[in-house]
Design an enzyme around this catalytic site. Structure first.
Site, PDB file in Angstrom:
ATOM      1  N   HIS A  43      -1.695  -1.613  -1.561  1.00  0.00           N
ATOM      2  CA  HIS A  43      -2.266  -1.027  -0.340  1.00  0.00           C
ATOM      3  C   HIS A  43      -1.424   0.164   0.106  1.00  0.00           C
ATOM      4  CE1 HIS A  43       0.970  -3.641   1.057  1.00  0.00           C
ATOM      5  NE2 HIS A  43       1.147  -2.719   1.990  1.00  0.00           N
ATOM      6  N   HIS A 125       2.162   6.300   0.982  1.00  0.00           N
ATOM      7  CA  HIS A 125       2.606   5.770  -0.316  1.00  0.00           C
ATOM      8  C   HIS A 125       2.037   4.376  -0.550  1.00  0.00           C
ATOM      9  CE1 HIS A 125       5.379   3.651   2.337  1.00  0.00           C
ATOM     10  NE2 HIS A 125       5.582   2.792   1.347  1.00  0.00           N
TER      11      HIS A 125
HETATM   12  P1  2AM Z   1       6.598  -0.702   1.762  1.00  0.00           P
HETATM   13  O1  2AM Z   1       5.464  -0.933   0.842  1.00  0.00           O
HETATM   14  O2  2AM Z   1       7.123   0.674   1.699  1.00  0.00           O
HETATM   15  O3  2AM Z   1       7.645  -1.772   1.688  1.00  0.00           O
HETATM   16  C1  2AM Z   1       3.607  -4.670   4.531  1.00  0.00           C
HETATM   17  O4  2AM Z   1       4.878  -5.173   4.580  1.00  0.00           O
HETATM   18  C2  2AM Z   1       3.587  -3.181   4.468  1.00  0.00           C
HETATM   19  O5  2AM Z   1       4.250  -2.621   5.613  1.00  0.00           O
HETATM   20  C3  2AM Z   1       4.295  -2.613   3.259  1.00  0.00           C
HETATM   21  O6  2AM Z   1       3.488  -1.621   2.700  1.00  0.00           O
HETATM   22  C4  2AM Z   1       5.592  -2.056   3.778  1.00  0.00           C
HETATM   23  O7  2AM Z   1       5.957  -0.832   3.220  1.00  0.00           O
HETATM   24  C5  2AM Z   1       5.302  -1.794   5.221  1.00  0.00           C
HETATM   25  N1  2AM Z   1       6.476  -2.082   6.029  1.00  0.00           N
HETATM   26  C6  2AM Z   1       7.216  -3.202   6.011  1.00  0.00           C
HETATM   27  N2  2AM Z   1       8.192  -3.138   6.913  1.00  0.00           N
HETATM   28  C7  2AM Z   1       8.076  -1.945   7.522  1.00  0.00           C
HETATM   29  C8  2AM Z   1       8.778  -1.296   8.574  1.00  0.00           C
HETATM   30  N3  2AM Z   1       9.822  -1.851   9.201  1.00  0.00           N
HETATM   31  N4  2AM Z   1       8.363  -0.086   8.925  1.00  0.00           N
HETATM   32  C9  2AM Z   1       7.332   0.505   8.312  1.00  0.00           C
HETATM   33  N5  2AM Z   1       6.620  -0.069   7.335  1.00  0.00           N
HETATM   34  C10 2AM Z   1       6.981  -1.280   6.949  1.00  0.00           C
END
Ligand code: 2AM
Length: 182
Positions: A43, A125
């Site tokens: 996603h 991303h």
């Molecule tokens: P990532 O893929 O770059 O880890 C579910 O956890 C989604 O939210 C993931 O796509 C994750 O990004 C993102 N995510 C998790 N923790 C986050 C945070 N503290 N701030 C922003 N995005 C976050």
């Protein structure tokens, strides 16, 4: 104790786009090693909210329904790595204006309702690999074409083998005026 749910807004691919993304992820993973993300969990996060009282989820649904976005095409053509190379992702060369507008619009509406969201600029991303051991190639070959016509509210269930995701709401992004459907 109030029940809490870990939630975020995201673009969630349909099965065909998820399959194409997963194919790209596997090819990249062959170079990087590490932990390949599951096909059914790929996603693009629009706004991360983290743990929320279950009672606030209804407010998130209302907020989502009030957003005025537009459909757009996303070309996932680039790859890169963050966190000292451990997180490997794919993204567009530049975020389409409708995508940036959706992410910024959501962040603004969320802040206006008292939700805490990231202050860092939005970086479009899709995470493909975690705990990578080697750098990814700079490009996704062939690039993954994604016609984005909706966005989603997603709940994440964190387990010992990584997160599992559940789409708990979807909202359409209408085609821009004058655009033929498809
Ligand atoms: P990532 O893929 O770059 O880890 C579910 O956890 C989604 O939210 C993931 O796509 C994750 O990004 C993102 N995510 C998790 N923790 C986050 C945070 N503290 N701030 C922003 N995005 C976050």
């Amino acid at each position: 104790m109030t029940e809490r749910q870990r939630v975020f807004f995201a673009l969630w691919p349909d099965a065909a786009v998820a399959a194409a993304l997963y194919g790209a992820a596997r090819r990249i993973h062959a170079q990087t090693g590490g932990r390949l993300m599951r096909r059914d969990g790929l996603h693009l996060t629009l706004a991360f909210l983290g743990e929320q009282p279950a009672g606030r989820v209804e407010a998130l649904r209302r907020l989502a329904a009030s957003m005025t976005g537009e459909a757009f095409e996303l070309l996932l053509s680039h790859a890169g790595a963050w966190q000292r190379g451990r997180i490997v992702w794919s993204g567009p060369g530049a975020a389409p204006p409708a995508l940036a507008a959706l992410a910024e619009g959501l962040a603004g509406a969320l802040r206006a309702q008292g939700f805490e969201v990231e202050r860092r600029p939005f970086a479009a991303h899709v995470t493909l690999v975690r705990n990578a051991l080697a750098p990814p190639p700079p490009e996704v070959e062939p690039p993954v074409r994604w016609l984005v016509g909706e966005f989603a509210l997603v709940r994440s269930h964190v387990g010992t083998d990584g997160a599992r995701y559940e789409v708990i709401g979807r909202w359409p992004l209408p085609a821009p005026d004058g655009d033929a459907a498809g």
